[in-house]
Design an enzyme around this catalytic site. Sequence first.
Site, mmCIF file in Angstrom:
data_model
loop_
_atom_site.group_PDB
_atom_site.id
_atom_site.type_symbol
_atom_site.label_atom_id
_atom_site.label_comp_id
_atom_site.label_asym_id
_atom_site.label_seq_id
_atom_site.Cartn_x
_atom_site.Cartn_y
_atom_site.Cartn_z
ATOM 1 N N LYS A 55 -3.205 -1.317 -5.772
ATOM 2 C CA LYS A 55 -1.930 -0.712 -6.330
ATOM 3 C C LYS A 55 -1.854 -0.832 -7.870
ATOM 4 C CE LYS A 55 1.717 1.390 -4.563
ATOM 5 N NZ LYS A 55 1.893 2.176 -3.408
HETATM 6 N N1 GLU Z 1 1.513 5.500 -3.317
HETATM 7 C C1 GLU Z 1 1.360 6.182 -1.926
HETATM 8 C C2 GLU Z 1 1.585 5.035 -0.997
HETATM 9 O O1 GLU Z 1 2.285 4.218 -1.358
HETATM 10 C C3 GLU Z 1 -0.066 6.780 -1.819
HETATM 11 C C4 GLU Z 1 -1.125 6.059 -1.741
HETATM 12 C C5 GLU Z 1 -2.721 6.813 -1.696
HETATM 13 O O2 GLU Z 1 -2.360 7.998 -1.565
HETATM 14 O O3 GLU Z 1 -3.490 6.103 -2.095
HETATM 15 O O4 GLU Z 1 1.138 4.952 0.087
#
Ligand code: GLU
Length: 417
Positions: A106
């Site tokens: 992240k």
């Molecule tokens: N931000 C989204 C989540 O928290 C999607 C992450 C992604 O598609 O890699 O799952």
Amino acid sequence: MATDVNPFESLQEQIDDAAAHMDVGDDVLARFKRPERVLETTLSVTLDDGSLGTFEAYRSQFNGDRGPYKGGIRYHPNVTRDEVKALSGWMAYKSAVVNIPYGGGKGGIALDPKEYSLTELERITRSYAAELRPLVGPDTDIPAPDVNTGQREMNWIKGTYETLENTTAPGIVTGKAIESGGSEGRLEATGRSVMLTAREAFSYLGTDLADATVAVQGYGNAGSIAARLLEAEGASVVAVSDSSGAVYDENGLDAGAVREYKTETGSVTGYGGVEERSNDDLLTADVDLLIPAALENAIDADLAEDVEADVIVEAANGPLTPDADDVLTDRDVYVLPDVLANAGGVTVSYFEWVQNRQRFYWSEEQVNDELETVIANAFADLTSAFEDQDLPNFRMAAYVVALRRVIDAYEQGGNWP
Ligand code: GLU
């Protein structure tokens, strides 16, 4: 709102609680409670007035035992190192719950995007992409949208990476616009998995989603699309909120019309002359299904005592504190955890990445069908663990399933060095 609860500590508590139901030593478990590495950097970007803006930015690579690190990038003034670390861990376990071949990562930049012009946001995003370049790649770490980022930012990151690497590599990020190599169905995917999870849960519990009343906290991409899709299933969306407050209509709101109103005016309050309530009132509304779709720590133990919903489906990441989870478990409120319910986003990201690698694109119908299969299978794995191991709640079931998969991948790979 329990803003003092550290989400990274919440993640670690969730892992410890699940591990108590597993045969795993503390030494091995330690590896799965902390990120493998975290980039913390300061972006220096010239602003429109000629002054220099500096921004704290992060990328946490939590675990790569099952595949490339995967996860979104958040733009929010409250982004911190610990928040990004927690969110990266939730991504690792989310990918494992839905059994897609990714690890967890992240990123985030501490800023309020509303305070910057379009050209400033582009320069900030490209500066961040340049900082990320040594760490990311279609086989190593694949960013995606998260709170306050979307197709536009992903297109910029792709463009920056491809320019610097002198290549074309659409699989470097997911959540792109269709013309830039995005996938059909990706924009709706998080909301769709929330709806699919609710449908599975209501059928498991023997109740009818078509008769359900729904409250949605947070009316961004995930919350508003979940509301629209639940409405299409026959459910009645009676309350929705955003940071400005909540609107309520016991006869059911028009989810799409509220979304249009918010797009035009910036908030849901003031919509259609309906009753207005506080955010806490929404979370404790007497509804069948509550969907927290905003940020972490929306429901703490005190608020959990007053929750009236029978089922909570988490569209946000980490909306319940661990203490709230305990209260809701004791009160027999069924919580369908984030790592399952909002996993549609990363699942369709995976489909996008597969399409990018094959340079061969699927129809929206195919994407939605495959997503439905993934969520149904994950739900079945989770309920089997819940029943077979007599686990206290669905979150524990999800973590037991996910931790087992991550630890197995690590152990099968052998230790290095
Ligand atoms: N931000 C989204 C989540 O928290 C999607 C992450 C992604 O598609 O890699 O799952």
